[in-house]
Design a protein around this motif. Structure first.
Motif, PDB file in Angstrom:
ATOM      1  N   ARG A 380       0.769  -1.177   0.113  1.00  0.00           N
ATOM      2  CA  ARG A 380      -0.082   0.047  -0.049  1.00  0.00           C
ATOM      3  C   ARG A 380       0.951   1.255  -0.011  1.00  0.00           C
ATOM      4  NH1 ARG A 380      -2.817  -3.285   3.800  1.00  0.00           N
ATOM      5  NH2 ARG A 380      -5.100  -3.934   3.435  1.00  0.00           N
ATOM      6  N   ALA A 381       0.224   2.164  -0.687  1.00  0.00           N
ATOM      7  CA  ALA A 381       1.077   3.392  -0.715  1.00  0.00           C
ATOM      8  C   ALA A 381       0.158   4.665  -0.503  1.00  0.00           C
ATOM      9  CB  ALA A 381       2.036   3.693  -1.849  1.00  0.00           C
ATOM     10  N   GLU A 382       0.455   5.875   0.080  1.00  0.00           N
ATOM     11  CA  GLU A 382      -0.560   6.926   0.257  1.00  0.00           C
ATOM     12  C   GLU A 382       0.256   8.253   0.266  1.00  0.00           C
ATOM     13  OE1 GLU A 382      -1.971   7.243   4.582  1.00  0.00           O
ATOM     14  OE2 GLU A 382      -2.654   5.384   3.809  1.00  0.00           O
ATOM     15  N   ALA A 383      -0.652   9.307  -0.243  1.00  0.00           N
ATOM     16  CA  ALA A 383       0.100  10.782  -0.183  1.00  0.00           C
ATOM     17  C   ALA A 383      -0.813  11.766  -0.247  1.00  0.00           C
ATOM     18  CB  ALA A 383       1.463  10.784  -1.087  1.00  0.00           C
ATOM     19  N   HIS A 384      -0.423  12.680  -0.081  1.00  0.00           N
ATOM     20  CA  HIS A 384      -1.436  13.963  -0.184  1.00  0.00           C
ATOM     21  C   HIS A 384      -1.414  14.227  -2.000  1.00  0.00           C
ATOM     22  CE1 HIS A 384      -2.354  14.925   3.847  1.00  0.00           C
ATOM     23  NE2 HIS A 384      -1.105  14.705   4.237  1.00  0.00           N
ATOM     24  N   PRO A 389       1.660   7.957  -4.988  1.00  0.00           N
ATOM     25  CA  PRO A 389       1.488   6.619  -4.785  1.00  0.00           C
ATOM     26  C   PRO A 389       1.586   5.712  -5.811  1.00  0.00           C
ATOM     27  CG  PRO A 389      -0.162   7.976  -3.688  1.00  0.00           C
ATOM     28  CD  PRO A 389       0.429   8.744  -4.509  1.00  0.00           C
ATOM     29  N   ARG A 390       1.061   6.109  -7.170  1.00  0.00           N
ATOM     30  CA  ARG A 390       0.936   5.359  -8.237  1.00  0.00           C
ATOM     31  C   ARG A 390       2.585   5.255  -8.675  1.00  0.00           C
ATOM     32  NH1 ARG A 390      -3.313   4.142 -11.814  1.00  0.00           N
ATOM     33  NH2 ARG A 390      -2.457   2.850 -13.433  1.00  0.00           N
ATOM     34  N   GLN A 391       3.153   6.534  -8.888  1.00  0.00           N
ATOM     35  CA  GLN A 391       4.663   6.420  -9.344  1.00  0.00           C
ATOM     36  C   GLN A 391       5.391   5.526  -8.552  1.00  0.00           C
ATOM     37  OE1 GLN A 391       5.702  10.505  -9.330  1.00  0.00           O
ATOM     38  NE2 GLN A 391       4.165  11.027 -11.087  1.00  0.00           N
ATOM     39  N   PHE A 392       5.281   5.519  -7.235  1.00  0.00           N
ATOM     40  CA  PHE A 392       6.286   4.464  -6.176  1.00  0.00           C
ATOM     41  C   PHE A 392       5.805   3.270  -6.324  1.00  0.00           C
ATOM     42  CE2 PHE A 392       6.320   2.106  -2.226  1.00  0.00           C
ATOM     43  CZ  PHE A 392       7.459   1.982  -2.081  1.00  0.00           C
ATOM     44  N   TYR A 425      -4.192  10.170  -0.668  1.00  0.00           N
ATOM     45  CA  TYR A 425      -4.712   9.206  -1.901  1.00  0.00           C
ATOM     46  C   TYR A 425      -3.815   7.851  -1.747  1.00  0.00           C
ATOM     47  CZ  TYR A 425      -6.970  13.317  -4.172  1.00  0.00           C
ATOM     48  OH  TYR A 425      -7.777  14.349  -4.209  1.00  0.00           O
ATOM     49  N   ARG A 426      -4.742   6.953  -2.170  1.00  0.00           N
ATOM     50  CA  ARG A 426      -4.056   5.603  -1.733  1.00  0.00           C
ATOM     51  C   ARG A 426      -4.089   4.822  -2.953  1.00  0.00           C
ATOM     52  NH1 ARG A 426      -7.142   3.079   2.638  1.00  0.00           N
ATOM     53  NH2 ARG A 426      -9.044   3.443   1.323  1.00  0.00           N
ATOM     54  N   ALA A 427      -3.023   3.679  -2.936  1.00  0.00           N
ATOM     55  CA  ALA A 427      -3.078   2.979  -4.335  1.00  0.00           C
ATOM     56  C   ALA A 427      -2.461   1.499  -3.442  1.00  0.00           C
ATOM     57  CB  ALA A 427      -1.983   3.516  -5.385  1.00  0.00           C
ATOM     58  N   ARG A 457      10.351   8.283  -0.007  1.00  0.00           N
ATOM     59  CA  ARG A 457      10.193   9.289   1.448  1.00  0.00           C
ATOM     60  C   ARG A 457       8.930  10.099   0.870  1.00  0.00           C
ATOM     61  NH1 ARG A 457      16.399  10.758   3.213  1.00  0.00           N
ATOM     62  NH2 ARG A 457      17.238   8.538   3.358  1.00  0.00           N
ATOM     63  N   ARG A 458       8.525  10.311  -0.053  1.00  0.00           N
ATOM     64  CA  ARG A 458       7.301  10.918  -0.366  1.00  0.00           C
ATOM     65  C   ARG A 458       5.953  10.659  -0.033  1.00  0.00           C
ATOM     66  NH1 ARG A 458       8.515  14.192  -5.972  1.00  0.00           N
ATOM     67  NH2 ARG A 458       6.943  15.393  -5.216  1.00  0.00           N
ATOM     68  N   VAL A 459       6.246   9.283  -0.049  1.00  0.00           N
ATOM     69  CA  VAL A 459       4.634   8.463   0.307  1.00  0.00           C
ATOM     70  C   VAL A 459       4.819   7.600   1.570  1.00  0.00           C
ATOM     71  CG1 VAL A 459       4.394   8.249  -2.125  1.00  0.00           C
ATOM     72  CG2 VAL A 459       5.583   6.395  -0.873  1.00  0.00           C
TER      73      VAL A 459
END
Length: 471
Positions: A380-384, A389-392, A425-427, A457-459
């Motif tokens: 799981r990855a999430e960010a503002h 998240p998709r790029q990571f 936002y989550r992916a 580090r951004r997610v």
């Protein structure tokens, strides 16, 4: 449960759960660690309590989703109980009237012993289960005319009736008939639930609240209207239809004060309330000998959920709720309202029982190669920022494919079913392998390298092995 153990076992006991004060929890922990407490009763975190002479581990309701810690340190208390028992050289008993498909498959394969209890406690007979077709019925507060008639008959006969609706609040949707506005959470991709008693709109996902407005905030036109039913609205409807009957509502909102749940359950057992309404808090483990009718009002969403485990969860919940009916001398009946009375899974469950349903579900899982016939890990990855998240996860998938064996598959990355939650936002990226050992070898090499990926580090990212929810 603590009271039951105290009545039957003379040895000192320790109780451990998050509702205790720090001092109470510390006292119980030391009693267990020193060996003074011979029995520990607790929730999933009690599994980590040191016990110098551990001789037996019991996991009650082993199928329950709450055994999986979903945030922070992720673990399955049921699976860790099996590992701890194995390392301690003691038996572990996984108990459930509706075993998870993973545990049932282990029993069918001979990895677990399988002990069956074919008869109900005290010689009670199994309740009669019926499907009630409500496709053309005019509902009153979510209740069909047939359900209202059956409820009235049992109440008039002096019996207790339990109505189950696993949705708290007054209504799940608040809308404007003039412009079509719907009350939505500003931080989640979710609608806000109306709680009329407190006059609040409440997001059950992130917890945000705002005051209820009489007029539409979008067009300023006519009054807003609630749609759908929660336990609060259902209680209002039942109070109007059966004004002379003592009604009690059991859900998280009605039992917030400490000790209120125990008090209400005691009043039910004493017969002070004859009409019982509640969520799954009322569905499991309670003994109400005077309940002769259980009405299950809304289970259809479990038939068509996006999660492949939705039907399993639905069948377990129906069976658990049905177990509240006919627990003593009085015969019981369970009536399930549905708009899909011809659904094969419902028919199998109602006519042949949970065991037949589970075997049917295992056949489907085998054909689709879903767990327990494969093994999964969810990254799981999430960010503002919606893009991060998709790029990571794209970079994580490329790295994983370099390291993985051929029979390990990568599905995604895709947005989470609820993409935005609490303002982030989550992916998801799902990894699935036919053999657990190969999946674990991949994770051992892959996960330590994820922090070095560009954008890591951004997610906020996490790995969930054997995920139980895809939300």
């Amino acid at each position: 449960m603590m009271l039951r153990f105290q009545r039957r076992i003379a040895a000192p006991l320790a109780l451990l759960h998050s509702g205790l004060s720090d001092r109470e929890r510390e006292r119980a922990w030391h009693a267990a660690r020193s060996g003074r407490a011979r029995v520990v009763v607790g929730t999933r975190s009690a599994l980590f309590t040191p016990l110098p002479r551990l001789g037996l581990i019991l996991v009650d309701e082993e199928h329950d989703l709450s055994f999986k810690q979903q945030e922070g340190f992720r673990y399955s208390a049921r699976d860790l109980a099996v590992i701890r028992a194995q390392r301690s050289g003691c038996p572990v008993l996984l108990g459930s009237a509706t075993p998870s498909l993973e545990s049932l498959n282990n029993a069918l394969r001979g990895r677990y012993g399988h002990l069956r209890l074919p008869e109900r406690a005290g010689g009670a007979h199994a309740p009669r289960l019926d499907l009630l077709d409500i496709r053309s019925a005019r509902l009153d507060g979510g209740l069909s005319p047939v359900m209202l008639r059956l409820t009235g008959e049992q109440l008039q006969a002096g019996n207790q009736v339990l109505l189950f609706l696993n949705r708290r609040g007054y209504a799940p949707v608040l809308t404007c008939y003039d412009c079509g506005w719907v009350a939505e959470c500003g931080r989640c991709d979710a609608r806000m639930t109306l709680h009329l008693q407190s006059r609040l709109l409440w997001c059950h996902h992130c917890g945000s609240q705002r005051r209820l407005e009489r007029r539409c905030p979008e067009c300023g036109g006519g009054e807003v209207h609630p749609m759908g039913q929660g336990t609060e609205r259902l209680a209002e409807t039942l109070g109007q239809r059966f004004p002379d009957v003592s009604l009690v509502r059991i859900d998280r909102d009605a039992t917030r004060r400490k000790g209120s749940l125990e008090r209400l359950l005691g009043e039910i057992r004493e017969g002070r309330h004859t009409l019982l309404l509640g969520t799954q808090m009322l569905a499991k483990g309670h003994h109400f000998p005077d309940v002769t009718l259980v009405g299950i009002l809304d289970v259809d969403q479990g038939l068509f959920g996006a999660d492949f485990r939705a039907a399993e969860r639905m069948a377990q919940l129906i069976t658990q709720v049905a177990g509240r009916a006919g627990r003593a001398e009085k015969p019981g009946r369970v009536v399930i309202q549905t708009r899909h009375p011809d659904h094969p899974l419902l028919h199998t469950l109602v006519r042949q029982g949970y065991d037949a349903f589970a075997r049917m579900a295992l056949t489907e899982r085998r054909e689709t190669q879903f767990p327990p016939f494969s093994h999964q890990a969810l990254l799981r990855a999430e960010a503002h920022d919606e893009r991060l998240p998709r790029q990571f996860l794209e970079l994580a998938m490329a790295l994983g494919r370099e390291l993985a064996a051929r029979d390990v598959e990568f599905w995604g990355p895709v947005p989470a079913p609820m993409e935005r939650r609490a303002g982030r936002y989550r992916a998801h990226l799902l990894v699935q392998g036919a053999e657990r050992a190969r999946l674990q070898r991949l994770l051992a090499r892959w996960v330590p390298r994820l922090p070095d990926l560009e954008g890591a580090r951004r997610v906020r990212w996490s790995i969930d092995v054997d995920p139980q929810e895809m939300l």
